[in-house]
Design a protein around this motif. Structure first.
Motif, PDB file in Angstrom:
ATOM      1  N   ASP A 129      20.359 -61.835 -57.550  1.00  0.00           N
ATOM      2  CA  ASP A 129      19.749 -62.971 -56.855  1.00  0.00           C
ATOM      3  C   ASP A 129      18.228 -62.874 -56.883  1.00  0.00           C
ATOM      4  O   ASP A 129      17.528 -63.828 -56.567  1.00  0.00           O
ATOM      5  N   GLU A 130      17.732 -61.718 -57.263  1.00  0.00           N
ATOM      6  CA  GLU A 130      16.278 -61.527 -57.268  1.00  0.00           C
ATOM      7  C   GLU A 130      15.626 -62.325 -58.395  1.00  0.00           C
ATOM      8  O   GLU A 130      16.278 -62.668 -59.382  1.00  0.00           O
ATOM      9  N   GLN A 131      14.336 -62.579 -58.243  1.00  0.00           N
ATOM     10  CA  GLN A 131      13.619 -63.263 -59.327  1.00  0.00           C
ATOM     11  C   GLN A 131      13.143 -62.232 -60.351  1.00  0.00           C
ATOM     12  O   GLN A 131      13.193 -61.029 -60.118  1.00  0.00           O
ATOM     13  N   CYS A 132      12.713 -62.768 -61.487  1.00  0.00           N
ATOM     14  CA  CYS A 132      12.395 -61.950 -62.655  1.00  0.00           C
ATOM     15  C   CYS A 132      11.436 -60.781 -62.382  1.00  0.00           C
ATOM     16  O   CYS A 132      11.681 -59.655 -62.786  1.00  0.00           O
ATOM     17  N   LYS A 145      17.812 -64.721 -60.375  1.00  0.00           N
ATOM     18  CA  LYS A 145      17.808 -65.865 -59.452  1.00  0.00           C
ATOM     19  C   LYS A 145      19.180 -66.494 -59.220  1.00  0.00           C
ATOM     20  O   LYS A 145      19.286 -67.709 -59.041  1.00  0.00           O
ATOM     21  N   LEU A 169      16.379 -65.930 -67.793  1.00  0.00           N
ATOM     22  CA  LEU A 169      16.856 -67.121 -67.066  1.00  0.00           C
ATOM     23  C   LEU A 169      17.827 -67.919 -67.921  1.00  0.00           C
ATOM     24  O   LEU A 169      18.475 -68.838 -67.441  1.00  0.00           O
TER      25      LEU A 169
END
Lengths: 111, 137
Positions: A95-98, A72, A50
């Motif tokens: 765009d996906e989360q971790c 993200k 992030l």
């Protein structure tokens, strides 16, 4: 597998460091703590994080990582991009989360 | 060969520059890549500690026939309890520094894990000295 193949197979955005897209990917490491990456990531790994500031480039460069993926929809800061281009160490984006991204990357690399 | 660098406290845009320069020199000298990796981890953590905690510091790397000695001398607040500072997870870093992903209390343990010899001496209100030695083999 090269960074470029990972980009294509996972539909990643390439923010910078295109010169390094031919780097070989040997694995992955997911962490937002720089000392954790410094201490435990290995050469040729893709770093999923992030963190978007310039210091990620210092860590990735010193550890000879293959590329950095920002999750993200996060974007690298301007000076981060500058170092990435200079060193040819790609910064990619999803765009996906971790959790989701790391799972898919693991499956891709260890398939 | 003796290399000397200055590090400014608080300037995170420059953090890692010393480590990067030393890495380049070691590569040019053909030092074992495994050794270079250990030097880089230890030096980066020590360099970031000066940036995160001290006002300024000087890094001196001395290469002899058997290994590399890195001495980091800073002017800063010093460390009240070195024993406590060495505990994994313990940190006095500011909120801002932590938000950047530093200050997780892993730096000094990382240095210890990668060094063959490692000593810290510190005087509260004056500064801290780290002495790191890593053998080439």
């Amino acid at each position: 597998m090269t960074v470029k193949e990972v980009v294509e197979k996972m539909g990643l955005k390439v923010f910078s460091g295109e010169k390094g897209l031919d780097r070989e990917v040997l694995g992955g490491y997911t962490s937002d703590l720089l000392s954790d990456v410094m201490g435990h990531a290995k050469e040729g790994e893709i770093w999923v994080s992030l963190q978007t500031h310039k210091n990620i480039m210092a860590v990735a460069g010193l550890k000879d990582l293959a590329a950095i993926v920002l999750v993200k929809g996060l974007q690298p800061e301007e000076d981060t991009v500058a170092v990435s281009n200079e060193e040819g160490l790609p910064i990619l984006g999803t765009d996906e989360q971790c959790f989701e991204f790391t799972g898919k990357l693991y499956a891709l690399i260890h398939n | 060969m003796v290399l000397e660098y200055k590090v400014e406290g608080g300037d995170f845009t420059q953090a890692g520059n010393v480590s990067s320069s030393v890495k380049k020199v070691l590569k040019q000298l053909g030092i074992n890549p495994v050794v270079i990796k250990r030097v880089v981890v230890a030096l980066y953590e020590a360099e970031v500690n000066i940036v995160a905690h001290a006002y300024r510091g000087v890094v001196t790397a001395t290469l002899d026939d058997e290994g590399i000695r890195i001495v980091l001398d800073d002017e800063g607040p010093g460390i009240a309890s070195i024993e406590q500072a060495m505990v994994k997870g313990y940190s006095t870093a500011s909120k801002e520094v932590r938000e950047m992903g530093f200050g997780a209390g892993m730096g000094l343990p990382n240095i210890k894990d990668n060094a063959d010899e490692f000593t810290i001496t510190s005087k509260v209100g004056v500064g801290t000295r780290l002495d790191i030695y890593i053998h080439y083999v």
